[in-house]
Design a protein around this motif. Structure first.
Motif, PDB file in Angstrom:
ATOM      1  N   ILE A 141       0.840  -1.214   0.000  1.00 22.91           N
ATOM      2  CA  ILE A 141       0.000   0.000   0.000  1.00 22.91           C
ATOM      3  C   ILE A 141       0.867   1.253   0.000  1.00 22.91           C
ATOM      4  O   ILE A 141       0.594   2.228  -0.718  1.00 22.91           O
ATOM      5  N   THR A 142       1.934   1.232   0.789  1.00 26.17           N
ATOM      6  CA  THR A 142       2.836   2.393   0.880  1.00 26.17           C
ATOM      7  C   THR A 142       3.515   2.675  -0.451  1.00 26.17           C
ATOM      8  O   THR A 142       3.551   3.826  -0.918  1.00 26.17           O
ATOM      9  N   ILE A 143       4.044   1.632  -1.087  1.00 27.54           N
ATOM     10  CA  ILE A 143       4.747   1.815  -2.365  1.00 27.54           C
ATOM     11  C   ILE A 143       3.775   2.282  -3.451  1.00 27.54           C
ATOM     12  O   ILE A 143       4.105   3.165  -4.258  1.00 27.54           O
ATOM     13  N   LEU A 144       2.552   1.720  -3.458  1.00 29.39           N
ATOM     14  CA  LEU A 144       1.557   2.131  -4.460  1.00 29.39           C
ATOM     15  C   LEU A 144       1.142   3.594  -4.255  1.00 29.39           C
ATOM     16  O   LEU A 144       1.005   4.351  -5.229  1.00 29.39           O
ATOM     17  N   SER A 145       0.945   3.993  -3.010  1.00 28.06           N
ATOM     18  CA  SER A 145       0.546   5.384  -2.737  1.00 28.06           C
ATOM     19  C   SER A 145       1.664   6.361  -3.075  1.00 28.06           C
ATOM     20  O   SER A 145       1.407   7.455  -3.604  1.00 28.06           O
ATOM     21  N   LEU A 146       2.917   5.974  -2.819  1.00 28.55           N
ATOM     22  CA  LEU A 146       4.050   6.836  -3.178  1.00 28.55           C
ATOM     23  C   LEU A 146       4.204   6.919  -4.698  1.00 28.55           C
ATOM     24  O   LEU A 146       4.579   7.979  -5.227  1.00 28.55           O
ATOM     25  N   SER A 147       3.904   5.820  -5.387  1.00 31.50           N
ATOM     26  CA  SER A 147       3.933   5.843  -6.862  1.00 31.50           C
ATOM     27  C   SER A 147       2.847   6.763  -7.402  1.00 31.50           C
ATOM     28  O   SER A 147       3.067   7.507  -8.365  1.00 31.50           O
ATOM     29  N   ALA A 148       1.672   6.717  -6.770  1.00 36.77           N
ATOM     30  CA  ALA A 148       0.564   7.573  -7.193  1.00 36.77           C
ATOM     31  C   ALA A 148       0.908   9.045  -7.022  1.00 36.77           C
ATOM     32  O   ALA A 148       0.485   9.889  -7.830  1.00 36.77           O
ATOM     33  N   VAL A 149       1.672   9.372  -5.976  1.00 37.96           N
ATOM     34  CA  VAL A 149       2.093  10.761  -5.756  1.00 37.96           C
ATOM     35  C   VAL A 149       2.916  11.262  -6.927  1.00 37.96           C
ATOM     36  O   VAL A 149       2.724  12.388  -7.412  1.00 37.96           O
ATOM     37  N   LEU A 150       3.851  10.437  -7.412  1.00 40.79           N
ATOM     38  CA  LEU A 150       4.716  10.848  -8.519  1.00 40.79           C
ATOM     39  C   LEU A 150       3.934  11.009  -9.818  1.00 40.79           C
ATOM     40  O   LEU A 150       4.315  11.791 -10.687  1.00 40.79           O
ATOM     41  N   ILE A 151       2.820  10.278  -9.941  1.00 37.59           N
ATOM     42  CA  ILE A 151       2.032  10.327 -11.180  1.00 37.59           C
ATOM     43  C   ILE A 151       0.964  11.424 -11.131  1.00 37.59           C
ATOM     44  O   ILE A 151       0.831  12.226 -12.054  1.00 37.59           O
ATOM     45  N   MET A 152       0.201  11.466 -10.051  1.00 36.66           N
ATOM     46  CA  MET A 152      -0.943  12.393  -9.981  1.00 36.66           C
ATOM     47  C   MET A 152      -0.941  13.245  -8.719  1.00 36.66           C
ATOM     48  O   MET A 152      -1.987  13.764  -8.315  1.00 36.66           O
ATOM     49  N   GLY A 153       0.209  13.394  -8.100  1.00 35.09           N
ATOM     50  CA  GLY A 153       0.293  14.150  -6.862  1.00 35.09           C
ATOM     51  C   GLY A 153       0.096  15.646  -7.046  1.00 35.09           C
ATOM     52  O   GLY A 153       0.270  16.188  -8.141  1.00 35.09           O
ATOM     53  N   SER A 208       7.365  20.671  -5.251  1.00 36.76           N
ATOM     54  CA  SER A 208       7.476  19.278  -4.824  1.00 36.76           C
ATOM     55  C   SER A 208       6.122  18.587  -4.897  1.00 36.76           C
ATOM     56  O   SER A 208       5.098  19.165  -4.515  1.00 36.76           O
ATOM     57  N   LYS A 209       6.127  17.331  -5.375  1.00 39.75           N
ATOM     58  CA  LYS A 209       4.915  16.511  -5.385  1.00 39.75           C
ATOM     59  C   LYS A 209       4.939  15.611  -4.158  1.00 39.75           C
ATOM     60  O   LYS A 209       5.625  14.589  -4.130  1.00 39.75           O
ATOM     61  N   ARG A 210       4.177  15.976  -3.135  1.00 45.54           N
ATOM     62  CA  ARG A 210       4.184  15.205  -1.895  1.00 45.54           C
ATOM     63  C   ARG A 210       2.793  14.824  -1.409  1.00 45.54           C
ATOM     64  O   ARG A 210       2.668  14.083  -0.448  1.00 45.54           O
ATOM     65  N   TRP A 211       1.743  15.320  -2.055  1.00 47.99           N
ATOM     66  CA  TRP A 211       0.397  15.140  -1.545  1.00 47.99           C
ATOM     67  C   TRP A 211      -0.524  14.508  -2.586  1.00 47.99           C
ATOM     68  O   TRP A 211      -0.375  14.710  -3.786  1.00 47.99           O
ATOM     69  N   LEU A 212      -1.489  13.744  -2.081  1.00 49.73           N
ATOM     70  CA  LEU A 212      -2.602  13.247  -2.886  1.00 49.73           C
ATOM     71  C   LEU A 212      -3.866  13.957  -2.419  1.00 49.73           C
ATOM     72  O   LEU A 212      -4.111  14.078  -1.218  1.00 49.73           O
ATOM     73  N   SER A 213      -4.665  14.406  -3.360  1.00 49.12           N
ATOM     74  CA  SER A 213      -5.889  15.120  -3.016  1.00 49.12           C
ATOM     75  C   SER A 213      -7.025  14.133  -2.734  1.00 49.12           C
ATOM     76  O   SER A 213      -7.284  13.228  -3.531  1.00 49.12           O
ATOM     77  N   LEU A 214      -7.679  14.302  -1.560  1.00 51.68           N
ATOM     78  CA  LEU A 214      -8.835  13.476  -1.202  1.00 51.68           C
ATOM     79  C   LEU A 214     -10.125  14.297  -1.231  1.00 51.68           C
ATOM     80  O   LEU A 214     -11.129  13.893  -0.658  1.00 51.68           O
ATOM     81  N   GLY A 215     -10.080  15.433  -1.894  1.00 53.85           N
ATOM     82  CA  GLY A 215     -11.249  16.302  -1.974  1.00 53.85           C
ATOM     83  C   GLY A 215     -11.318  17.264  -0.815  1.00 53.85           C
ATOM     84  O   GLY A 215     -11.028  18.454  -0.967  1.00 53.85           O
ATOM     85  N   PHE A 216     -11.708  16.765   0.370  1.00 52.50           N
ATOM     86  CA  PHE A 216     -11.848  17.638   1.534  1.00 52.50           C
ATOM     87  C   PHE A 216     -10.512  17.925   2.204  1.00 52.50           C
ATOM     88  O   PHE A 216     -10.411  18.829   3.037  1.00 52.50           O
ATOM     89  N   MET A 217      -9.478  17.153   1.879  1.00 49.54           N
ATOM     90  CA  MET A 217      -8.169  17.387   2.461  1.00 49.54           C
ATOM     91  C   MET A 217      -7.085  16.768   1.582  1.00 49.54           C
ATOM     92  O   MET A 217      -7.386  15.958   0.692  1.00 49.54           O
ATOM     93  N   GLN A 218      -5.847  17.182   1.795  1.00 51.51           N
ATOM     94  CA  GLN A 218      -4.708  16.598   1.086  1.00 51.51           C
ATOM     95  C   GLN A 218      -4.005  15.618   2.004  1.00 51.51           C
ATOM     96  O   GLN A 218      -3.889  15.849   3.213  1.00 51.51           O
ATOM     97  N   PHE A 219      -3.545  14.531   1.417  1.00 49.94           N
ATOM     98  CA  PHE A 219      -2.980  13.429   2.175  1.00 49.94           C
ATOM     99  C   PHE A 219      -1.528  13.217   1.754  1.00 49.94           C
ATOM    100  O   PHE A 219      -1.216  13.247   0.560  1.00 49.94           O
ATOM    101  N   GLN A 220      -0.629  13.019   2.720  1.00 47.23           N
ATOM    102  CA  GLN A 220       0.797  12.883   2.445  1.00 47.23           C
ATOM    103  C   GLN A 220       1.254  11.444   2.721  1.00 47.23           C
ATOM    104  O   GLN A 220       1.502  11.082   3.882  1.00 47.23           O
ATOM    105  N   PRO A 221       1.385  10.617   1.683  1.00 48.18           N
ATOM    106  CA  PRO A 221       1.755   9.208   1.879  1.00 48.18           C
ATOM    107  C   PRO A 221       3.122   8.996   2.517  1.00 48.18           C
ATOM    108  O   PRO A 221       3.354   7.966   3.148  1.00 48.18           O
ATOM    109  N   SER A 222       4.028   9.959   2.381  1.00 50.61           N
ATOM    110  CA  SER A 222       5.356   9.789   2.977  1.00 50.61           C
ATOM    111  C   SER A 222       5.285   9.711   4.496  1.00 50.61           C
ATOM    112  O   SER A 222       6.175   9.127   5.134  1.00 50.61           O
TER     113      SER A 222
END
Length: 397
Positions: free
Chosen positions: A84-96, A102-116
């Protein structure tokens, strides 16, 4: 006869109370430090405070659930957590979401999430699982990839974080498991190899990006570059120095008026020192030392080696980040973007830190359950022959 009164009922209560005190201090400081930035950027002075309170609510729920969770089940979930960690970090590099380059966050709509932030605790869990097993079975501890894939996975996860780029977090992700290996008894040969390779890698990473060299130069002599790369650290030192012993008063600090960048995140402690002064900073320092003390007590008395190493890793995570942030804010180390746990603004960081403390309580709680079950074991009745002898002796008397 006078009995000695304890300040805390037990170590779990002490850790919980210390965490809550730090959270209250952090919430007040975030409210004060973020007012101007929030109003300037979002026309709402309480924008960051509201988001912080939402993260705090989620964190309380996660903390309560985690503290009751059987931490031993994490050993069987190590592979799933790593994937799960590796997939979420990969998603950051693609759609972060890109912030400040810096690309460090994934958007969850109501908040941004930092997989690192998840990566920090996951690498601790998988390292504790491997090290605990080695100690239980008296297997020599190694970082050789042919015999230990866990350390290699930590390196891979750190590599994904470095690609964002986020060197400070990457160093935490690989640095804490490395120290855990040292604590568990890694041989001197491998310690020397890791230190040598680590020094070479740090040198290469520091020179790979031009802005990192600029940060090192500005750290070495920030006053000569006070209007360039050294601006942030100079403003931080000025903010701390202007606070004096008792501070300017809550809400009266001027560094947050666009003088100090990241005044509510990485440099929130500088604003706190300016408004509350040395006295307030010393209280936070003592609280962090007390937190480390009680966590170490739990680690030392934990019989389960997985739990022992897990508590060691979490202690290093919380107190290590706090030490790094304070050292960065006062100019002892270069600016690396490490938050101060429970004090700096950051939703994902706050939630994961509360979950980490919950895991420490889980380790201690289950350790007490094992002790109680051992004490309450029924005593087997003595053999009949033995009873007859005792009875005979009693009659003779």
């Amino acid at each position: 006869m006078l009995t000695k009164q304890k300040f805390w009922i037990n170590d779990m209560e002490a850790i919980t109370c210390i965490m809550f005190i730090l959270i209250v201090i952090g919430t007040i400081n975030i409210c004060s430090a973020s007012l101007i930035t929030a109003y300037t950027n979002f026309e709402n002075p309480y924008f960051f405070l509201i988001r912080h309170l939402i993260s705090l609510l989620i964190g309380f729920v996660a903390f309560a659930l985690t503290s009751r969770f059987n931490y031993k089940k994490l050993k069987n979930k190590s592979l799933l957590l790593t994937v799960i960690t590796i997939l979420s970090l990969s998603a950051v590099l693609i759609m972060g979401v890109t912030v400040n380059g810096s690309k460090r966050w994934l958007s969850l709509g109501f908040m941004q999430f930092q997989p690192s932030e998840i990566a920090k605790i996951v690498t601790i869990i998988i390292s504790a699982s491997y090290l605990g097993q080695c100690i239980d079975k008296k297997i020599p501890i190694t970082v050789n990839p042919q015999k230990n894939i866990i350390f290699l996975l930590c390196l891979i996860i750190a590599g994904f974080v470095e690609a964002q780029p986020d060197m400070g977090t990457a160093l935490i992700i690989i640095g804490i498991p490395t120290i855990m290996y040292f604590i568990a008894g890694l041989s001197k040969k491998w310690i020397g190899i890791i230190c040598g390779i680590g020094f070479i890698l740090l040198t290469l990473l520091a020179t790979f990006q031009p802005y990192r060299l600029d940060r090192i130069n500005s750290w070495y002599d920030p006053w000569s570059r006070s209007q360039e790369d050294g601006y942030q650290i100079v403003q931080s030192i000025l903010a701390i120095g202007s606070g004096g012993f008792s501070g300017m008063g809550l809400g009266h600090g001027f560094s947050k008026y666009s003088y100090l960048p990241e005044s509510h995140t990485d440099f929130a402690f500088a604003v706190f020192c300016q408004e509350i002064g040395f006295m307030g900073a010393f209280i936070v320092f003592l609280l962090l030392i007390a937190l480390a003390f009680y966590c170490i007590k739990i680690a030392l008395r934990t019989k389960d080696n997985f739990g022992k190493m897990l508590v060691c890793g979490i202690t290093l995570l919380i107190v290590g980040q706090a030490t790094g942030n304070m050292a960065m804010v006062i100019g002892i180390v270069p600016v690396v973007g490490v938050p101060l746990p429970f004090i700096s603004y950051g939703g994902t960081s706050l939630i994961l830190n509360m979950i980490s403390i919950g895991l420490v309580l889980s380790v201690d709680r289950h350790n007490h359950i094992i002790k109680k079950s051992t004490k309450n074991e029924t005593i087997t009745t003595p053999p009949i022959k033995y009873l007859s002898k005792k009875k005979h002796l009693y009659r003779l008397k």
